[in-house]
Design an enzyme around this catalytic site. Structure first.
Site, short mmCIF file in Angstrom:
data_model
loop_
_atom_site.label_atom_id
_atom_site.label_comp_id
_atom_site.label_asym_id
_atom_site.label_seq_id
_atom_site.Cartn_x
_atom_site.Cartn_y
_atom_site.Cartn_z
N ARG A 157 0.84 -1.19 0.00
CA ARG A 157 0.00 0.00 0.00
C ARG A 157 0.88 1.25 0.00
NH1 ARG A 157 -1.86 0.90 4.38
NH2 ARG A 157 -1.18 -0.93 5.54
N TYR A 296 -1.59 -3.53 -6.78
CA TYR A 296 -1.30 -4.34 -5.61
C TYR A 296 -2.34 -4.23 -4.49
CZ TYR A 296 1.63 -7.27 -2.79
OH TYR A 296 2.12 -8.34 -2.08
N LYS A 305 -9.67 -2.32 1.70
CA LYS A 305 -9.33 -1.20 2.58
C LYS A 305 -10.13 0.06 2.22
CE LYS A 305 -6.25 -3.75 4.56
NZ LYS A 305 -6.31 -4.14 5.97
N HIS A 325 -10.27 -2.60 11.65
CA HIS A 325 -9.17 -3.42 11.13
C HIS A 325 -8.91 -4.53 12.16
CE1 HIS A 325 -4.74 -3.46 9.48
NE2 HIS A 325 -5.51 -4.32 8.84
N SER A 347 -1.16 -3.57 10.39
CA SER A 347 -0.82 -4.44 9.27
C SER A 347 0.42 -5.27 9.58
CB SER A 347 -0.55 -3.58 8.03
OG SER A 347 -1.72 -2.85 7.72
N CYS A 349 0.89 -7.51 11.84
CA CYS A 349 1.18 -7.60 13.28
C CYS A 349 0.43 -8.74 13.95
CB CYS A 349 0.90 -6.28 13.98
SG CYS A 349 2.11 -5.01 13.53
N LYS A 351 -2.82 -10.53 12.95
CA LYS A 351 -4.26 -10.83 12.91
C LYS A 351 -4.53 -12.21 12.31
CE LYS A 351 -5.38 -7.08 10.72
NZ LYS A 351 -4.00 -6.54 10.75
N THR A 352 -3.96 -12.46 11.12
CA THR A 352 -4.22 -13.74 10.46
C THR A 352 -3.79 -14.89 11.37
OG1 THR A 352 -3.90 -12.69 8.32
CG2 THR A 352 -3.80 -15.09 8.37
N ASN A 353 -2.66 -14.70 12.05
CA ASN A 353 -2.17 -15.77 12.92
C ASN A 353 -3.09 -16.01 14.11
OD1 ASN A 353 0.82 -16.89 12.36
ND2 ASN A 353 0.47 -14.92 11.37
N ASP A 372 -9.19 -9.88 8.97
CA ASP A 372 -8.67 -8.53 8.67
C ASP A 372 -9.66 -7.39 8.95
OD1 ASP A 372 -6.31 -7.09 7.63
OD2 ASP A 372 -7.62 -6.50 5.98
N ARG A 464 2.17 -12.17 -0.47
CA ARG A 464 0.86 -12.52 0.10
C ARG A 464 0.22 -13.69 -0.63
NH1 ARG A 464 -1.62 -8.76 4.11
NH2 ARG A 464 0.06 -7.28 4.49
N ARG A 495 3.22 -3.98 17.66
CA ARG A 495 4.51 -4.65 17.62
C ARG A 495 5.48 -3.74 18.37
NH1 ARG A 495 7.04 -8.26 13.72
NH2 ARG A 495 5.06 -8.69 12.70
N PHE A 590 2.27 -17.10 18.73
CA PHE A 590 1.51 -18.06 17.91
C PHE A 590 0.56 -18.89 18.80
CE2 PHE A 590 5.51 -17.01 15.73
CZ PHE A 590 4.96 -16.38 14.63
#
Ligand code: GTP
Ligand code: SPV
Ligand code: MN
Length: 692
Positions: A157, A296, A305, A325, A347, A349, A351-353, A372, A464, A495, A590
């Site tokens: 981005r 992208y 977004k 977010h 971003s 940091c 979330k997906t995990n 997300d 990604r 983070r 994790f």
């Protein structure tokens, strides 16, 4: 549900070519009527291998994998491939007129209306491969999967080029770039002039949330990038069912995207067309987006977004809800109690995990609802109700491995588009963190030969994967339920290598809003900028809030008053990224993050102990279940320590940041800061939770 295509079958003009937008495309485009091989304007009905039953099938993410429903089958002639549907409603007339306006300006060779069928998705992928824009991966190692390599200048981005063009500058606020909407419209018209020459203009109707859901929102993206079309098809619900909503009069958001790379006759295309000059422009009053120059991620998948966060945050302000977010999960305790948790981290940091957490503590389970974006609204029952408007994951590849995120690895078994990862000689993908030992030879994200001795990452740090959420092995069975879930808990995190403890409990909603408002985080590769630099990212929304951040904070406080105090989600702050003096992460992270969630749920259930600190309540080491973890006691103390001197300096920084909101800063947050400062002054020595 009857699909548009079925309706068009009854229309006498449907099989003709005289729908308004096709007419425009033909006038300005000599090739419009011709069906060159591989031309998307051609009708793949002539392809005997294609499955007629799927021609008008819905594009729900889960539907893609499902068998075609024969009741949805329509005669192929009803809606030739890519042709505009015909329905004479006011809604449809508006849409056709808008598409015509853009097509007249951008002058594409062809106009293709995306139906959302499986067959169309596959045809687009086939053409992208034929044009050298995607590489097909090995069909055994990674079935139905593709690799895209972006232009090296178009990898993330571009926040500096992201603009909120509100009528009044003060409504964009100090955290956004502002420009005059009139000027931005003029710029848009100038940039779009002929921008799609030699290309296809795709019309992509999309729904955020299940099509027709009471809190869903719909929009249309015009784009000249087929890569964007297939990505939007994975990330949202697209096509005919959405057009039907528009046709029936639903309100929709207008978004236009061009990579800004017209092709002159005979000019050869590039693998990743884009333009050096990039603009991501939002018009919050009229709910429009214009994106130029980038292919992208968040710059090109405008539903994500631009609409689901920036414009939706404005809609939420006006209508009494929140666009955030955040990830969304259902956490199930060993006793079978269900808790719904949303978490805002900036971003890249985590979330997906966290969304796909596999708990290491026995008995706990996590079901994924989103990774997300969360839309949430206070309900009549006094609780906050949350849903994920997306249908897929656009997730960070590096760091994703069997030990860190096994569910993501399983999600990516196939049917995935990878962007900017490395390729193995066997035709599979690789990135840093996928395996401990890198393969001996790779082709890196820029297409160059790579060996472990190359001294540079094989995958781009912001590489990604794009994949349907339905493929996640732990996706909640009801993840598409338009009613959403009642929220029990909200986490804020960033983070932070220093100062910020593993977890802190907010005293009440206003204190929780203060914690969210003051998140700071090291910058990551998800956006252009200096990686590692610490900046304030209130609510992880710094690049995504479509209006004045001070008003946004006031809106959060207002939402708190719209709930019953005892029914509102509890708020906690977490930090998985604290480092020791030697630079290593102090917390294993994790799957082990369940230990922090276990303590938090223990607090909600009234069984977990804590100790107060100037920041808020924290666990003492004995309050955390650390069984089976080989953590040095000193590390645990460090993770839970609060250093008042360091925090006085932090409070200075928070004060300076909040001051930038001027008189739009809600008074409650000034009071929260004052009370933090006085608690810090009262704490004489560093608080060591185990030595009261
Ligand atoms: P966006 O999609 O950019 O919004 O990011 P995200 O918040 O979903 O980030 P994601 O979960 O993809 O994590 C980004 C990076 O952080 C990856 O490299 C992960 O491996 C790493 N990460 C995630 N969780 C943890 C954790 O608990 N500890 C550590 N040390 N790293 C983590
Ligand atoms: C982020 O940067 O927060 C993302 C990736 O989720 S992108 O869609 O590119 O914004
Ligand atoms: Mn994100």
């Amino acid at each position: 549900m009857t699909l548009i295509a079925s309706r068009t079958a009854a229309s006498p003009t449907a099989s003709g070519s005289a729908t308004p937008s096709t007419a425009v495309a033909s006038t300005s485009a000599p090739r419009a009527g011709g069906a060159a091989p591989g031309d998307l304007a051609s009708d793949p009905a002539s392809d005997p291998a294609s499955d007629p039953a799927s021609a008008s099938g819905p594009a729900s993410a889960s539907g893609r994998a499902a068998a075609p429903d024969p009741s949805r089958a329509v005669p192929r002639a009803a809606r030739p491939f890519g042709q505009a549907p015909y329905r004479g409603t006011a809604g449809m007339t508006d849409l056709l007129a808008w598409v015509d306006d853009i097509a007249r300006l951008a002058r594409p060779d062809r106009v293709h209306w995306v139906s959302g069928s499986e067959e169309e998705h596959e045809e687009l992928l086939r053409v992208l491969v034929a044009e050298g824009k995607l590489e097909k991966l090995d069909p055994v190692l990674r079935p139905d999967s593709y690799l895209a390599r972006s232009h090296p200048g178009d990898v993330a981005r571009t926040e500096a080029r992201t603009i909120i063009a509100s009528a009044r500058e003060e409504d964009a606020g100090p955290t956004n770039n502002w420009a005059d909407p009139q000027e931005m419209r003029a710029l848009r018209d100038r940039l779009l002039d002929g921008a799609m020459r030699g290309r296809t203009l795709y019309v992509v109707p999309f729904s955020l949330g299940a099509v027709g859901g009471k809190d869903s929102r719909i929009g249309v993206q015009i784009t000249d990038s087929a890569y964007a079309v297939v990505s939007i098809g994975i990330m949202t619900r697209v096509g005919a069912p959405v057009l039907r909503e528009i046709s029936d009069g639903a309100a929709w958001v207008r978004t236009v995207h061009s990579v800004g790379a017209p092709l002159e006759p005979g000019q050869e295309d590039t693998a990743w067309p884009c333009h050096e000059e990039k603009h991501i422009i939002h018009f919050p009053e009229t709910l429009e987006v214009f994106s130029y120059g980038s292919g992208y991620g968040g710059n090109a998948i405008l539903a994500k977004k631009c609409v689901a966060l920036r414009l939706a945050s404005v809609m939420g302000r006006d209508e009494g809800w929140l666009a955030e977010h955040m990830l969304l999960i259902r956490l199930i305790s060993p006793q079978g109690r269900r808790y719904h948790v949303a978490a805002a981290f900036p971003s890249a940091c985590g979330k997906t995990n966290l969304a796909m957490l596999r708990p290491t503590l026995p008995g706990w389970r996590v079901e994924t609802l989103g990774d997300d974006i969360v839309w949430m609204r206070p309900g009549a029952d006094g609780r906050m109700h949350a849903m994920n408007p997306e249908a897929g994951f656009f997730g960070v590849a590096p760091g994703t491995g069997p030990a860190t995120n096994a569910s993501a690895i399983e999600t990516l078994w196939g049917r995935t588009i990878f962007t900017n990862v490395a390729r193995t000689p066997e035709g599979d993908v690789w990135w840093e963190g996928l395996t401990d030992t890198p393969p001996e030879r790779l082709v890196d994200w820029q297409g160059r030969d790579w060996t472990p001795a190359s001294g540079r990452p094989a995958a781009h740090p912001n590489s990604r994967f794009t994949v349907s959420a339905a493929q996640c092995p732990q996706i909640a069975e009801d993840w598409e339920d338009p009613d959403g879930v009642p929220l029990d808990l909200i986490l804020f995190g960033g983070r932070r290598a220093a100062h910020v403890p593993l977890v802190v409990e907010a005293r009440d909603w206003a204190h929780g809003v203060f914690l969210g408002a003051t998140i700071a985080s090291e910058r990551t590769a998800a956006a252009e900028g200096t990686v590692g630099e610490v900046r304030r990212e209130p609510f992880a929304m710094l690049p995504f809030c479509g209006y004045h951040m001070g008003d946004y904070l006031a809106h959060w406080l207002l939402m708190g008053r719209r709930m019953y105090t005892d029914a509102a989600p509890r708020i906690y702050q977490v930090n998985w990224f604290r480092r020791g003096e030697d630079g290593r992460f102090l917390w294993p992270g994790f799957g082990e993050n369940i230990r922090v969630l276990d303590w938090i749920i223990g607090r909600l259930e009234g069984r977990a102990g804590a100790q107060d600190s100037p920041l808020g309540a924290l666990p003492r080491p004995e309050d955390l279940d650390l069984t089976g973890l080989d953590l040095p006691a000193e590390d645990v103390r460090e993770l839970l320590a609060v250093d008042p001197d360091a925090w006085q300096a932090e409070a200075e920084g928070i004060g300076a940041f909040l001051e930038t909101f001027g008189d739009r800063l809600p008074a409650e947050l000034g009071e929260e800061l004052a009370s933090l400062r006085s608690r810090l002054s009262a704490a004489e020595a560093p608080v060591r939770p185990d030595r009261p």
